[in-house]
Design an enzyme around this catalytic site. Structure first.
Site, PDB file in Angstrom:
ATOM      1  N   ARG A 186      32.963  46.959  53.210  1.00  0.00           N
ATOM      2  CA  ARG A 186      32.462  45.896  52.341  1.00  0.00           C
ATOM      3  C   ARG A 186      30.955  45.957  52.118  1.00  0.00           C
ATOM      4  NH1 ARG A 186      34.451  39.915  53.579  1.00  0.00           N
ATOM      5  NH2 ARG A 186      36.397  41.033  53.281  1.00  0.00           N
ATOM      6  N   TYR A 194      35.568  37.004  27.624  1.00  0.00           N
ATOM      7  CA  TYR A 194      34.730  37.092  26.429  1.00  0.00           C
ATOM      8  C   TYR A 194      33.913  38.382  26.361  1.00  0.00           C
ATOM      9  CZ  TYR A 194      35.670  32.068  26.242  1.00  0.00           C
ATOM     10  OH  TYR A 194      36.286  30.845  26.206  1.00  0.00           O
ATOM     11  N   HIS A 204      41.641  46.876  44.785  1.00  0.00           N
ATOM     12  CA  HIS A 204      40.737  46.007  45.557  1.00  0.00           C
ATOM     13  C   HIS A 204      41.370  44.632  45.732  1.00  0.00           C
ATOM     14  CE1 HIS A 204      36.791  45.488  47.325  1.00  0.00           C
ATOM     15  NE2 HIS A 204      36.602  44.366  46.661  1.00  0.00           N
TER      16      HIS A 204
END
Length: 740
Positions: free
Chosen positions: A34, A124, A80
């Site tokens: 991570r 968007y 993931h």
């Protein structure tokens, strides 16, 4: 080794051992999967999976864009198993040209801005890969790196990218793991490539040589790096350090001798809107007396306008004030804590990081060469079968037409293997033309030559490193040129001088009267009040002392424990209230009180003494305290208190004891010290010192008698050596044994 548990098997385990085992597993997961980047490709798993998913979606730079929601969906669905917000935030950052030096994602839509505004929702926005990202993944389909199963075992993902681009240093990285962190600023890829090539040619070179080519960080937002070369070298030698970064500014001349300052670049990861808000807050709090106003005239380029208070203000002084109080100057940390090729976290220096990248490129080169060699061998095998078929074309056609099982017959007749025979049987009729035979012979010769070159490459270490150097040169040409992307943005400036800017440059000068009450409440009132006795106090409290000073000056507080405290004139509470307890501003013990207050004057000297008659002279510069804890100067004997602190005036010292004995001696007999108990000023059998006065012997000794002063000029009877007893004072000396 612990036996695996089975159903119904209950074991007693110490809580500390069980917690330690589980926490260690969590910590290693955080570190490896991570937070820390891999030294080879400079990426964390989320970034690696993100780019790989985009490559699988064929989002090449030459292709079209796809919705970010589609990309994020593929990433969290296949590779993931975390939240979509985390993945989208990582994707947005890779697309922000003010956050990463060399963007890996090209965004279309609102991806945020330097003011700190967030990107639009993923539904968007659209994205595709950049050329830099493609360079990072060049060779993925050529067995350049290992693959591993994804979290659910249905797909595969790369363990590390082939990384033709030196991403770790070029784009930097930051992260906080368990018990460790990493912070690597971005650098210029042209300079990185120069250092890599130098390291290939001179494997024994020093880090100093490498820093001569890689001069320091190069931030996407520009700025000026104001750090000494020694500090930069030390940071890269150890892998730990920090760099001082300032915003870039310039002066614009206006009419009538006026000017304004324009900030064109701000430090890395500083949000422009918050920076302006901070300056506005300081302006409102009157902590920027040299600045009149601040305006944001930015478009796509940063343009923050600063208006000085008047034309006499020096631009350098104003900017120094802003550098010290705002994020126009900050320190960017360097902590090259990364995962090495064995996934072991450790802090590397600059040479180790560069060498790890080169070693990875060498592994990738060998693996790609072997992969290509295997492909060539297979193709040559087929081509050789085709050539045998062309040499015996009529017989091949006859066998195919007449035999029920032509494959074994072909293999036996022309010494073919299974692959070659299958390729001949699958050959189209149109391939039997003469031109096709010539093309096959040409391809065979070309591939044979390429195979020989690969075999030479694999057997020659020097040739491999020369090829890696050529690849690095190609990266430099593509991304490290003089264009907008490759040109250095952060200027390498000189380290600022250590000259201390006077406090007058930071605080507006104003006359004040500092009032201290008997119970320890302190405040400041505007102007030099002639009648501080008229000031209001709490019930049962009254005036102790009042000092005329200015907001730009410092006051020295001498406590009865022999400790000095320093408070700036601008720090005292203002207004019509009772102020605040002095003990909140300094760490004054409960058993100590303030014995004296006086303004700080640089270069002056003070005579300090205890109630027991010990004292010495000390310079005011030696008693300045930098913290609330103060500075211990006068050491005290048992039962003593620090009582006297007098500016050194005249040439003589008059000391009167509680036993009403007066002694006068030369000031030069009192030594100058920086700390200690001092020397005996007057000797006593019982009691201690009642009062001390510094004066000029030629002017005589004066003291208060009611409303008038009395002076004694014939002082010969009381003159003596320091540390003697003295004698009874002149007739008319006050009965309280005080000079004032």
């Amino acid at each position: 080794m612990t036996e695996p548990a089975v159903d119904g098997d209950v074991r007693d385990t110490p809580l500390a051992e069980a917690l330690g085992e589980r926490y260690l597993a969590y910590a290693m997961s955080t570190i490896v999967s991570r937070s820390l980047p891999d030294v080879r490709d400079g990426m964390k798993p989320v970034h690696r999976r993100l780019l790989y998913a985009m490559q699988q979606l064929k989002l090449d730079p030459s292709g079209g864009f796809k919705k970010c929601a589609r990309v994020v969906g593929d990433v969290i669905g296949k590779y993931h198993p975390h939240g979509d917000v985390a993945v989208y935030d990582a994707m947005v950052r890779l697309a922000q040209d003010f956050a990463v030096r060399y963007p890996l994602v090209e965004g279309q839509g609102n991806f945020g801005n330097i003011d700190g505004d967030n990107a639009a929702a993923m539904r968007y926005t659209e994205a595709r890969l950049t050329a830099v990202a493609m360079a990072l993944m060049d060779g993925l389909d050529e067995d350049a790196v290992d693959f591993r199963p994804t979290y659910d075992g249905t797909e595969e993902e790369p363990v590390v990218m082939p990384a033709a681009f030196p991403n770790l240093l070029a784009n930097g990285s930051s992260g906080i793991a368990v018990g460790m962190a990493t912070s690597i600023p971005p650098h210029n890829v042209g300079e990185i490539c120069n250092a890599l090539i130098h390291l290939i040619d001179h494997s024994e070179c020093s880090i100093d040589d490498l820093v001569g080519l890689l001069h320091g960080p190069d931030f996407p937002t520009g700025g000026v790096l104001v750090e000494t070369r020694e500090a930069i070298l030390e940071a890269y030698r150890t892998g730990r350090g920090s760099f001082r970064l300032r915003g870039r500014w310039e002066v614009e001349k206006l009419s009538h001798g006026l000017y304004q300052i324009v900030v064109t670049e701000i430090p890395y990861q500083v949000q422009k809107s918050k920076l302006i808000e901070k300056v506005a807050e300081l302006l409102e709090a009157k902590k920027l007396p040299l600045l009149a106003d601040i305006r944001d005239e930015s478009t796509s380029l940063v343009r923050v306008v600063l208006e000085p208070r008047n034309r006499t203000v020096e631009a350098e002084t104003l900017m120094e004030q802003l550098f010290r109080q705002t994020d126009l100057e900050l320190r960017v940390p360097l902590n090259m804590n990364v995962l090495d090729a064995d996934s072991v976290p450790r802090v590397m220096n600059l040479k180790e990081v560069l060498q790890a990248f080169l070693d990875h490129r060498h592994v990738v080169l060998v693996r790609r060469a072997n992969y290509r060699l295997g492909k060539i061998e297979k193709r040559l095998e087929i081509l050789e079968g085709f050539l045998k078929a062309y040499l015996n074309l009529d017989e091949v056609i006859h066998i195919i037409r007449t035999e029920d099982e032509p494959k074994p017959r072909l293999m036996a007749a022309f010494d073919l293997n299974d692959v070659q025979a299958e390729a001949i049987l699958n050959m189209r009729l149109r391939s039997l033309r003469r031109l096709e035979e010539m093309e096959i012979r040409g391809e065979h010769d070309k591939l044979s030559k390429e195979r020989d070159g690969i075999l030479s490459l694999l057997s020659d270490d020097g040739m491999r490193w020369r090829k890696i150097a050529k690849e690095i040169d190609a990266v430099k040409a593509a991304f490290g040129g003089d264009d907008a992307l490759g040109k250095r943005r952060t200027e390498l400036g000189d380290a600022p001088s250590a000259v201390v800017v006077p406090i007058e440059a930071f605080v507006e000068r104003e006359d004040i009267t500092v009032i201290l009450s008997e119970k320890g409440w302190i405040r400041a009132v505007k102007g030099h009040a002639d009648s501080p006795d008229d000031s209001k106090f709490k019930d049962g409290d009254q005036l102790k002392t009042a000092i005329h000073t200015q907001t730009t000056e410092k006051l020295l507080f001498f406590a009865t424990n022999g400790r000095f405290f320093t408070i700036g004139g601008d720090k005292f509470p203002r207004g019509r209230g009772h102020g605040e307890p002095l003990r909140l501003m300094i760490d004054l013990p409960n058993d100590a009180e303030i014995a004296a207050i006086l303004p700080y004057r640089a270069g002056e000297r003070l005579l300090i003494a205890s109630s027991g008659g010990h004292g010495f002279v000390v310079k005011t510069d030696e008693v300045l305290a930098q913290t609330k804890a103060g500075k211990q100067i006068l050491n005290l004997g048992e039962g003593e208190q620090a009582t006297f602190c007098l500016p050194v005036l005249g040439d003589s010292v008059a000391v009167v004891g509680e036993n009403r004995k007066l002694l006068i001696f030369k000031l030069e007999e009192v030594p100058e010290m920086t700390r200690g108990r001092g020397v005996i000023l007057q000797k006593y059998r019982d009691g201690g010192t009642s009062d001390i006065l510094l004066f000029t012997l030629a002017d005589g000794l004066c003291w208060k008698m009611g409303e008038r002063n009395r002076c004694e000029t014939n002082l010969l009877p009381w003159l003596g050596k320091r540390a003697t007893v003295g004698r009874m004072p002149p007739t008319g000396f006050p009965r309280n044994n005080k000079f004032t």
